[in-house]
Design a protein around this motif. Structure first.
Motif, mmCIF file in Angstrom:
data_model
loop_
_atom_site.group_PDB
_atom_site.id
_atom_site.type_symbol
_atom_site.label_atom_id
_atom_site.label_comp_id
_atom_site.label_asym_id
_atom_site.label_seq_id
_atom_site.Cartn_x
_atom_site.Cartn_y
_atom_site.Cartn_z
ATOM 1 N N GLY A 1 0.769 -1.194 -0.046
ATOM 2 C CA GLY A 1 -0.080 0.127 -0.081
ATOM 3 C C GLY A 1 0.875 1.213 -0.162
ATOM 4 N N VAL A 2 0.132 2.288 -0.192
ATOM 5 C CA VAL A 2 0.919 3.828 -0.112
ATOM 6 C C VAL A 2 0.137 4.801 0.599
ATOM 7 C CG1 VAL A 2 1.645 5.670 -1.600
ATOM 8 C CG2 VAL A 2 1.637 3.102 -2.500
ATOM 9 N N SER A 3 0.817 5.396 1.213
ATOM 10 C CA SER A 3 0.156 6.478 2.213
ATOM 11 C C SER A 3 -0.889 7.554 1.632
ATOM 12 C CB SER A 3 1.174 7.424 2.948
ATOM 13 O OG SER A 3 0.691 8.411 3.672
ATOM 14 N N THR A 4 -1.889 7.661 1.860
ATOM 15 C CA THR A 4 -3.052 8.509 1.242
ATOM 16 C C THR A 4 -2.393 10.137 1.011
ATOM 17 O OG1 THR A 4 -4.280 9.120 3.283
ATOM 18 C CG2 THR A 4 -5.055 7.030 1.904
ATOM 19 N N ARG A 5 -1.435 10.158 1.922
ATOM 20 C CA ARG A 5 -0.894 11.651 1.889
ATOM 21 C C ARG A 5 0.087 11.803 0.586
ATOM 22 N NH1 ARG A 5 0.303 13.765 7.976
ATOM 23 N NH2 ARG A 5 0.856 15.458 6.897
ATOM 24 N N GLU B 1 3.140 8.856 -9.033
ATOM 25 C CA GLU B 1 3.859 8.279 -8.036
ATOM 26 C C GLU B 1 3.319 7.158 -7.236
ATOM 27 O OE1 GLU B 1 7.300 8.572 -5.279
ATOM 28 O OE2 GLU B 1 6.813 8.947 -7.604
ATOM 29 N N ARG B 2 1.981 7.146 -6.940
ATOM 30 C CA ARG B 2 1.468 5.996 -6.304
ATOM 31 C C ARG B 2 1.636 4.871 -6.854
ATOM 32 N NH1 ARG B 2 -1.940 7.274 -2.142
ATOM 33 N NH2 ARG B 2 -3.135 5.281 -2.108
ATOM 34 N N GLU B 3 1.369 4.884 -8.334
ATOM 35 C CA GLU B 3 1.559 3.512 -9.042
ATOM 36 C C GLU B 3 3.044 3.043 -9.162
ATOM 37 O OE1 GLU B 3 -0.436 1.592 -10.497
ATOM 38 O OE2 GLU B 3 -2.040 2.849 -9.461
ATOM 39 N N LYS C 1 7.965 -12.671 2.281
ATOM 40 C CA LYS C 1 6.799 -12.085 1.676
ATOM 41 C C LYS C 1 5.883 -11.183 2.507
ATOM 42 C CE LYS C 1 7.741 -14.065 -2.210
ATOM 43 N NZ LYS C 1 9.018 -14.533 -1.865
ATOM 44 N N PRO C 2 6.427 -10.215 3.443
ATOM 45 C CA PRO C 2 5.604 -9.449 4.333
ATOM 46 C C PRO C 2 4.905 -8.325 3.716
ATOM 47 C CG PRO C 2 7.949 -8.607 4.548
ATOM 48 C CD PRO C 2 7.886 -9.730 3.498
ATOM 49 N N GLY C 3 3.902 -7.837 4.167
ATOM 50 C CA GLY C 3 3.186 -6.459 3.778
ATOM 51 C C GLY C 3 4.104 -5.418 3.669
ATOM 52 N N LEU C 4 4.099 -4.392 2.757
ATOM 53 C CA LEU C 4 4.870 -3.247 2.914
ATOM 54 C C LEU C 4 3.964 -2.020 2.399
ATOM 55 C CD1 LEU C 4 7.805 -4.698 0.912
ATOM 56 C CD2 LEU C 4 7.813 -4.003 3.334
ATOM 57 N N ILE C 5 4.086 -0.983 3.366
ATOM 58 C CA ILE C 5 3.371 0.320 3.126
ATOM 59 C C ILE C 5 4.415 1.363 3.152
ATOM 60 C CG2 ILE C 5 1.692 2.001 4.049
ATOM 61 C CD1 ILE C 5 0.261 -0.371 5.089
ATOM 62 N N ALA C 6 4.387 2.185 1.759
ATOM 63 C CA ALA C 6 5.105 3.357 1.758
ATOM 64 C C ALA C 6 4.492 4.518 2.530
ATOM 65 C CB ALA C 6 5.142 3.739 0.122
ATOM 66 N N ARG C 7 5.575 5.243 3.306
ATOM 67 C CA ARG C 7 5.036 6.206 4.282
ATOM 68 C C ARG C 7 5.170 7.434 3.644
ATOM 69 N NH1 ARG C 7 8.525 6.042 9.658
ATOM 70 N NH2 ARG C 7 6.715 7.828 10.349
ATOM 71 N N THR C 8 4.481 8.479 3.972
ATOM 72 C CA THR C 8 4.579 9.850 3.225
ATOM 73 C C THR C 8 5.936 10.256 2.755
ATOM 74 O OG1 THR C 8 2.794 10.596 4.789
ATOM 75 C CG2 THR C 8 3.580 12.342 3.467
ATOM 76 N N ALA C 9 6.975 9.887 3.615
ATOM 77 C CA ALA C 9 8.478 10.344 3.293
ATOM 78 C C ALA C 9 8.961 9.621 2.191
ATOM 79 C CB ALA C 9 9.300 9.849 4.428
ATOM 80 N N ASP D 1 7.755 9.369 -0.799
ATOM 81 C CA ASP D 1 7.446 10.287 -1.994
ATOM 82 C C ASP D 1 8.778 10.495 -2.706
ATOM 83 O OD1 ASP D 1 6.320 11.617 -3.793
ATOM 84 O OD2 ASP D 1 5.237 13.043 -2.540
ATOM 85 N N GLY D 2 9.184 10.050 -3.856
ATOM 86 C CA GLY D 2 10.257 10.426 -4.526
ATOM 87 C C GLY D 2 11.409 9.635 -4.273
ATOM 88 N N ALA D 3 11.337 8.490 -3.192
ATOM 89 C CA ALA D 3 12.422 7.927 -3.100
ATOM 90 C C ALA D 3 13.033 6.926 -3.992
ATOM 91 C CB ALA D 3 12.133 7.024 -1.483
#
Length: 492
Positions: free
Chosen positions: A140-144, A150-152, A168-176, A178-180
């Motif tokens: 997932g990706v942070s809604t912020r 960028e989300r895709e 194979k753990p779950g991974l969520i991108a934090r707001t930070a 963005d652009g990493a």
């Protein structure tokens, strides 16, 4: 223009971190050697009691008070990733847990007041850019992060990185995130995988009621959570902490290294921007506005109320203009104070009544704009028919007042005392009661200085009347340790 600056004041007993924006204190975080914040910590817990009526359980994690685990925070045994927006049908608590069961839990809310910590079994481990979910396989990706491209990009990247891991753990991108870059995210995934393995091994050997993993100390946590925010500089008054922060930055936030510096000044670091004064002001009920108006903050069990007054502000051309200007200034001050005082839950703001709809809209907009920089999520409702603005602000830790203060032992947190006059009349009733009950030669009254002064002065005629009525003398003695409300009548 100055940007965001972090000041760290470290002693062996306490770490205090101030966030300063354009020379003004906006947030204060503190952590004491005793009573660290527990949010994010992972424990091996033991189910004490299952409460079907509350759909929850009490879990012993080795703290003074049992912690609280609601059924909605219990992960089903085999949790598959669900399509976005879908929820798994929830089982009742008695089907999920049984007394005596050992479970791995994470704290999502610190113990507050009389309430124990709040727990979840959905373990999440954050790093600079990502959050790892060991018992899930969601990506997932942070809604912020709002830009669709960028989300895709991040979703694709995370899917790719997840497939390269063993568990194979779950991974969520934090707001930070963005652009990493791919490499930066890959480093985070490797770090999180290693960390989870060590937590998992420790959890298997740990005894129930013990800590398995503690979140980073405040000095490092604040930097991790500020990732993505442009910091002008980080000043630290302790060489030991400076070293730890530099090592942490070297490993995870290299771009921050040139901005970290030791503060060797003679003046305490918190004197730089009058931070100590600002903390004192943030504990007061009253907040002065530049215009001469003021705010009154009242924190109750259920909510925080904020009242706005024009005070000494006589204002501009007319009443509506004066009101509007005061409310606008108040909206900006409130946004800053909520963050500084770390007030959460339900907040009711009583703005001064405005007649023009456009003025109401602008004041509400000013409040929303002021809250935009706040990291805690908030929700603001329209102005109600009574002229009130209802809002909520997410609460994860105690407010500044609860961290630094305790209820007044004299009034027990009421904020007022019975007057000396009220206590005198209570005492007269007690004297009549005791004179009838006991066959005493004399009555000795022990009370505080203020009450005895009143009895011997303004109420002396009443005392004389009372003595005559009961037919025995009354003697008074000052007890210095008594509060104004305390007294004793002793038959002698």
């Amino acid at each position: 223009m100055m940007g965001m600056e972090i000041l760290m004041n470290v002693t062996p007993q306490e770490t205090r971190v101030a966030l300063v924006e354009n020379g003004v204190l906006v947030e204060l975080n503190l952590e004491r050697a005793r009573g660290f914040g527990l949010v994010g910590n992972i424990y091996k817990g033991k189910v004490n009691r299952v409460l079907p009526g509350m759909d929850a359980a009490f879990v012993d994690i080795g703290l003074e008070r049992a912690a609280f685990l609601h059924a909605s925070d219990v992960a089903p045994a085999h949790h598959e990733a669900l399509p976005e927006g879908e929820e798994v049908a929830r089982e009742p608590i008695q089907r999920l847990l049984h007394e005596g069961q050992e479970i791995l839990v994470q704290v999502i809310k610190d113990p507050m007041g009389t309430k124990g910590a709040r727990l979840t079994t959905h373990i999440t481990i954050p790093s600079r850019y990502l959050v790892l979910l060991p018992d899930n396989s969601v990506v997932g990706v942070s809604t912020r992060i709002e830009a669709e491209t960028e989300r895709e990009r991040l979703k694709t990247l995370l899917g790719q990185l997840q497939s390269e891991t063993t568990a194979k753990p779950g991974l969520i991108a934090r707001t930070a995130a963005d652009g990493a870059t791919h490499d930066a995210l890959k480093q985070d995934v490797e770090f999180l995988e290693k960390l989870w393995q060590s937590i998992d091994e420790r959890a298997k050997q740990a005894k129930a009621g013990s800590e398995v993993y503690a979140d980073l100390p405040l000095s490092l946590r604040i930097l991790r959570d500020m990732a993505g925010v442009t910091l002008e500089r980080v000043r630290i008054d302790s060489r030991e902490t400076l070293q730890k922060v530099t090592e942490f930055a070297n490993r995870y936030m290299v771009e921050l290294l040139p901005h970290i510096e030791h503060y060797p000044g003679e003046r305490p670091i918190f004197d730089l921007y009058n931070i100590e004064d600002e903390i004192e002001k943030a504990l007061d009920r009253k907040v002065e506005l530049k215009s001469g108006g003021y705010l009154i903050f009242d924190q109750t069990e259920a909510m925080t109320t904020i009242d706005i007054n024009t005070g000494g502000f006589v204002g501009h051309r007319n009443l509506e203009e004066t009101t509007f200007k005061t409310n606008l200034e108040a909206a900006q001050a409130i946004a800053r104070q909520l963050r500084l005082r770390n007030l959460g839950g339900i907040i009711i703001v009583d703005f001064i009544d405005m007649t023009q709809e456009e003025h109401k809209r602008q004041v509400l907009r000013a409040l929303e704009k002021g809250m935009e920089k706040d990291y805690a999520r908030s929700q603001i409702c329209e102005v109600s028919p009574l002229g009130l603005v209802e809002m909520t602000r997410k609460r994860t830790r105690d407010s500044l007042a609860h961290q630094l203060c305790e209820p007044c032992p004299t009034c027990g947190g009421r904020g007022y005392l019975k007057s000396a006059e009220t206590v005198c009349f209570e005492m007269f009733r007690e004297i009549l009661r005791e004179a009838r009950q006991f066959d005493a030669q004399e009555l000795l009254v022990l009370a505080s200085q203020s009450v005895v002064d009143l009895l011997l002065d303004e109420e002396s005629a009443s005392v004389a009347q009372l003595q005559e009525f009961i037919g025995i003398p009354i003697r008074f003695q000052v007890e210095t340790l008594y509060t104004q409300e305390q007294f004793d009548v002793v038959p002698v």
